[in-house]
Design a protein around this motif. Structure first.
Motif, PDB file in Angstrom:
ATOM      1  N   LEU A 149       0.856  -1.185   0.000  1.00  0.00           N
ATOM      2  CA  LEU A 149       0.000   0.000   0.000  1.00  0.00           C
ATOM      3  C   LEU A 149       0.890   1.232   0.000  1.00  0.00           C
ATOM      4  O   LEU A 149       2.019   1.200   0.506  1.00  0.00           O
ATOM      5  N   LEU A 150       0.349   2.325  -0.515  1.00  0.00           N
ATOM      6  CA  LEU A 150       1.190   3.501  -0.752  1.00  0.00           C
ATOM      7  C   LEU A 150       0.473   4.771  -0.309  1.00  0.00           C
ATOM      8  O   LEU A 150      -0.054   5.513  -1.140  1.00  0.00           O
ATOM      9  N   PRO A 151       0.417   5.073   0.990  1.00  0.00           N
ATOM     10  CA  PRO A 151      -0.010   6.415   1.383  1.00  0.00           C
ATOM     11  C   PRO A 151       1.043   7.414   0.910  1.00  0.00           C
ATOM     12  O   PRO A 151       2.237   7.204   1.128  1.00  0.00           O
ATOM     13  N   SER A 152       0.635   8.455   0.254  1.00  0.00           N
ATOM     14  CA  SER A 152       1.606   9.404  -0.287  1.00  0.00           C
ATOM     15  C   SER A 152       1.041  10.817  -0.220  1.00  0.00           C
ATOM     16  O   SER A 152      -0.168  11.028  -0.166  1.00  0.00           O
ATOM     17  N   GLY A 153       1.957  11.761  -0.240  1.00  0.00           N
ATOM     18  CA  GLY A 153       1.577  13.161  -0.279  1.00  0.00           C
ATOM     19  C   GLY A 153       2.303  13.872  -1.390  1.00  0.00           C
ATOM     20  O   GLY A 153       3.462  13.568  -1.681  1.00  0.00           O
ATOM     21  N   SER A 154       1.629  14.804  -2.044  1.00  0.00           N
ATOM     22  CA  SER A 154       2.250  15.566  -3.126  1.00  0.00           C
ATOM     23  C   SER A 154       2.603  16.967  -2.639  1.00  0.00           C
ATOM     24  O   SER A 154       1.802  17.636  -1.981  1.00  0.00           O
ATOM     25  N   LEU A 155       3.826  17.378  -2.939  1.00  0.00           N
ATOM     26  CA  LEU A 155       4.308  18.712  -2.599  1.00  0.00           C
ATOM     27  C   LEU A 155       4.294  19.581  -3.854  1.00  0.00           C
ATOM     28  O   LEU A 155       4.878  19.209  -4.873  1.00  0.00           O
ATOM     29  N   THR A 156       3.626  20.713  -3.780  1.00  0.00           N
ATOM     30  CA  THR A 156       3.489  21.605  -4.933  1.00  0.00           C
ATOM     31  C   THR A 156       4.603  22.647  -4.930  1.00  0.00           C
ATOM     32  O   THR A 156       4.769  23.387  -3.953  1.00  0.00           O
ATOM     33  N   GLN A 157       5.350  22.711  -6.035  1.00  0.00           N
ATOM     34  CA  GLN A 157       6.382  23.725  -6.209  1.00  0.00           C
ATOM     35  C   GLN A 157       6.015  24.580  -7.425  1.00  0.00           C
ATOM     36  O   GLN A 157       6.042  24.105  -8.556  1.00  0.00           O
ATOM     37  N   ILE A 319      14.957   8.812  -3.788  1.00  0.00           N
ATOM     38  CA  ILE A 319      15.758   8.292  -2.685  1.00  0.00           C
ATOM     39  C   ILE A 319      14.806   7.751  -1.633  1.00  0.00           C
ATOM     40  O   ILE A 319      13.623   8.128  -1.582  1.00  0.00           O
ATOM     41  N   GLY A 320      15.317   6.870  -0.776  1.00  0.00           N
ATOM     42  CA  GLY A 320      14.459   6.323   0.260  1.00  0.00           C
ATOM     43  C   GLY A 320      15.231   5.497   1.265  1.00  0.00           C
ATOM     44  O   GLY A 320      16.415   5.194   1.088  1.00  0.00           O
ATOM     45  N   ALA A 321      14.555   5.141   2.332  1.00  0.00           N
ATOM     46  CA  ALA A 321      15.123   4.300   3.380  1.00  0.00           C
ATOM     47  C   ALA A 321      13.997   3.482   3.983  1.00  0.00           C
ATOM     48  O   ALA A 321      12.828   3.897   3.991  1.00  0.00           O
ATOM     49  N   GLY A 322      14.340   2.315   4.488  1.00  0.00           N
ATOM     50  CA  GLY A 322      13.320   1.455   5.062  1.00  0.00           C
ATOM     51  C   GLY A 322      13.915   0.367   5.916  1.00  0.00           C
ATOM     52  O   GLY A 322      15.117   0.328   6.189  1.00  0.00           O
ATOM     53  N   VAL A 323      13.054  -0.552   6.314  1.00  0.00           N
ATOM     54  CA  VAL A 323      13.478  -1.686   7.128  1.00  0.00           C
ATOM     55  C   VAL A 323      12.585  -2.870   6.772  1.00  0.00           C
ATOM     56  O   VAL A 323      11.397  -2.703   6.476  1.00  0.00           O
ATOM     57  N   ALA A 340      10.154   4.800   3.550  1.00  0.00           N
ATOM     58  CA  ALA A 340       9.754   6.167   3.204  1.00  0.00           C
ATOM     59  C   ALA A 340      10.700   6.678   2.125  1.00  0.00           C
ATOM     60  O   ALA A 340      11.884   6.324   2.107  1.00  0.00           O
ATOM     61  N   GLY A 341      10.177   7.481   1.216  1.00  0.00           N
ATOM     62  CA  GLY A 341      11.010   7.967   0.124  1.00  0.00           C
ATOM     63  C   GLY A 341      10.479   9.251  -0.471  1.00  0.00           C
ATOM     64  O   GLY A 341       9.353   9.681  -0.187  1.00  0.00           O
ATOM     65  N   LEU A 342      11.308   9.853  -1.299  1.00  0.00           N
ATOM     66  CA  LEU A 342      10.948  11.081  -2.000  1.00  0.00           C
ATOM     67  C   LEU A 342      11.159  10.888  -3.490  1.00  0.00           C
ATOM     68  O   LEU A 342      12.242  10.462  -3.914  1.00  0.00           O
ATOM     69  N   HIS A 343      10.132  11.189  -4.287  1.00  0.00           N
ATOM     70  CA  HIS A 343      10.252  11.254  -5.742  1.00  0.00           C
ATOM     71  C   HIS A 343      10.330  12.723  -6.140  1.00  0.00           C
ATOM     72  O   HIS A 343       9.332  13.458  -6.039  1.00  0.00           O
ATOM     73  N   TYR A 344      11.505  13.123  -6.580  1.00  0.00           N
ATOM     74  CA  TYR A 344      11.727  14.514  -6.964  1.00  0.00           C
ATOM     75  C   TYR A 344      11.513  14.658  -8.466  1.00  0.00           C
ATOM     76  O   TYR A 344      12.172  13.985  -9.263  1.00  0.00           O
ATOM     77  N   HIS A 375       6.264  17.063  -6.455  1.00  0.00           N
ATOM     78  CA  HIS A 375       7.137  16.092  -5.827  1.00  0.00           C
ATOM     79  C   HIS A 375       6.287  15.200  -4.919  1.00  0.00           C
ATOM     80  O   HIS A 375       5.311  15.674  -4.334  1.00  0.00           O
ATOM     81  N   GLN A 376       6.673  13.963  -4.787  1.00  0.00           N
ATOM     82  CA  GLN A 376       5.843  13.003  -4.064  1.00  0.00           C
ATOM     83  C   GLN A 376       6.615  12.394  -2.898  1.00  0.00           C
ATOM     84  O   GLN A 376       7.721  11.870  -3.069  1.00  0.00           O
ATOM     85  N   VAL A 377       6.033  12.480  -1.710  1.00  0.00           N
ATOM     86  CA  VAL A 377       6.566  11.803  -0.523  1.00  0.00           C
ATOM     87  C   VAL A 377       5.799  10.496  -0.353  1.00  0.00           C
ATOM     88  O   VAL A 377       4.562  10.501  -0.277  1.00  0.00           O
ATOM     89  N   LEU A 378       6.537   9.381  -0.296  1.00  0.00           N
ATOM     90  CA  LEU A 378       5.916   8.054  -0.322  1.00  0.00           C
ATOM     91  C   LEU A 378       6.143   7.324   0.998  1.00  0.00           C
ATOM     92  O   LEU A 378       7.245   7.361   1.558  1.00  0.00           O
ATOM     93  N   ILE A 379       5.130   6.647   1.452  1.00  0.00           N
ATOM     94  CA  ILE A 379       5.240   5.709   2.563  1.00  0.00           C
ATOM     95  C   ILE A 379       4.728   4.360   2.048  1.00  0.00           C
ATOM     96  O   ILE A 379       3.569   4.258   1.640  1.00  0.00           O
ATOM     97  N   LYS A 380       5.605   3.356   2.039  1.00  0.00           N
ATOM     98  CA  LYS A 380       5.219   2.039   1.549  1.00  0.00           C
ATOM     99  C   LYS A 380       5.167   1.055   2.708  1.00  0.00           C
ATOM    100  O   LYS A 380       6.077   1.039   3.551  1.00  0.00           O
ATOM    101  N   ALA A 381       4.145   0.228   2.735  1.00  0.00           N
ATOM    102  CA  ALA A 381       4.028  -0.838   3.723  1.00  0.00           C
ATOM    103  C   ALA A 381       3.517  -2.074   2.993  1.00  0.00           C
ATOM    104  O   ALA A 381       2.455  -2.027   2.355  1.00  0.00           O
TER     105      ALA A 381
END
Length: 396
Positions: A149-157, A319-323, A340-344, A375-381
């Motif tokens: 699943l992918l809860p995500s948020g979009s950042l407007t520039q 880029i991203g990091a997880g466990v 968690a990651g960032l799509h720039y 830009h998209q901030v992603l949380i994957k579970a």
């Protein structure tokens, strides 16, 4: 025939008492018997005899490759028998090579052995392999497949702003963007391991991105001094994308080599992504206020199809990091992961050539698109399942 009665009688008696000729032994029985024989020789320490039988009965004599070279070519009969028999024979040959201190020759047999081992508990067998190899090898998934699943948020520039209001006899406020819009997506993943701690991962997903902002237009009604009218607009865009990130992942710790305990393993990853626009809509709510009234005298809502106003493709860096955590200390354990990651984004989402093209939007709700990057901030579970295994040198 009357001349040779004695000869005829002898031939009949011989035919009656001659033992019946056996047909050729079927491959399953032959290789089952060979497996028992080779296992016995291995226990007796007759390692060269084990390898001689393997070369004679497992390897194709016309396409034979030197021990340690890949791919190994096996006889057709061997390839037709059950996985259990083939696994046992490959396991025996690998242990014979390891007993002779030749892990390079054992590796191809171990890899083939592991490729046939899905759905089979390997903890005890693998521990025996590692001890025979003096802990030379580390077993790891070769391929995994997952769902998340992918809860995500979009950042407007906003890179550049446009408006029609300066061309009207009116005053206006600046566009006020909501910087963060949250959506939910769904994706799948496929991971290929180059080494136990280094892998390539492809994780396509489907998601929605949002852009929203507010602005207003105010002017004085002609012939009615002291009466001002204000139009307040609220614009919301919904963009649907299919995205394809390709990442390189590095784990910051190793799994237990014997797969007897489980613990969280952190990782970092980086790469790039591309996406295809599937659809776009715009919703505009308009409210009319008179003077400083807090309640609108009227309100309307308009919805527009805006697919042509946006670029078909997007691309950027990620880029991203997880466990991840293995569910149970066995080779067949699925992996839970959170990251968690960032799509720039490297491009604006809007098509500049279409800025003034849709007249019912431009003149209907006085809306002209700005140049915007999302830009998209992603949380994957999610969860990943091993599809196949391979043997690597142990990480020192």
């Amino acid at each position: 025939m009357r001349r040779y009665p004695a000869l005829i009688a002898f031939l009949l008696l011989y035919a009656l008492h001659m033992p019946a000729q056996k047909g050729p032994e079927d491959p399953a029985s032959f290789y089952q018997r060979l497996s028992v024989q080779m296992s016995g020789l291995l226990e007796q320490g007759a390692y060269f005899e084990v390898l001689s039988l393997a070369q004679q009965h497992l390897m194709d004599p016309d396409l034979y490759r030197k021990w340690g070279q890949e791919p190994l070519i096996f006889q057709r009969g061997f390839q037709k028998v059950s996985n259990d028999i083939r696994r046992q024979l490959l396991y025996t040959v690998a242990l014979a090579h390891l007993a002779l201190s030749d892990p390079a020759a054992a590796r191809p047999f171990l890899k083939r052995y592991l490729s046939l081992s899905n759905g089979v508990s390997l903890a005890d067998e693998w521990l025996a392999v590692r001890r025979a190899a003096r802990e030379e090898f580390f077993v790891s998934p070769k391929w995994t497949a997952g769902l998340y699943l992918l809860p995500s948020g979009s950042l407007t520039q906003v890179t550049e702003t446009y408006t029609l209001f300066q061309q009207l006899d009116a005053s206006s406020t600046e566009k006020n963007y909501d910087g963060w819009k949250t959506r939910l997506g769904l994706g799948i993943s496929a991971e290929y391991f180059l080494k136990p701690r280094i892998s390539l991962i492809v994780s396509p997903f489907y998601s929605n991105l949002g852009i929203s902002y507010r602005d207003s237009l105010r002017w004085q009604l002609r012939g009615q001094p002291g009466i001002n009218q204000t139009l307040a607009f609220s614009h919301t865009y919904e963009l649907t994308y299919a995205s394809l990130p390709v990442m390189a992942r590095v784990s910051l710790a190793s799994l237990d080599p014997d797969h007897r305990i489980s613990y969280p393993v952190p990782y970092l990853q980086a790469g790039g992504w591309g996406s295809i626009l599937l659809g776009a809509t715009q919703q505009t709510d308009t409210e009319i206020f008179i003077n400083s009234s807090s309640s609108p005298v009227s309100s309307t809502r308009a919805i527009f199809g805006r697919r042509s106003a946006f670029l078909d493709y997007q691309a950027g860096l990620s880029i991203g990091a997880g466990v991840y955590y293995e569910l149970g200390a066995t080779l067949l354990s699925a992996r839970l992961f959170v990251e968690a990651g960032l799509h720039y984004s490297l491009r604006t989402v809007n098509d500049r050539s279409e800025r003034f093209a849709q007249q019912n939007v431009v003149h209907g709700v006085y809306e002209v698109q700005d140049d915007v990057r999302l830009h998209q901030v992603l949380i994957k579970a999610g969860i990943a399942f091993p599809l196949s295994y391979t043997a690597f040198n142990r990480i020192k």
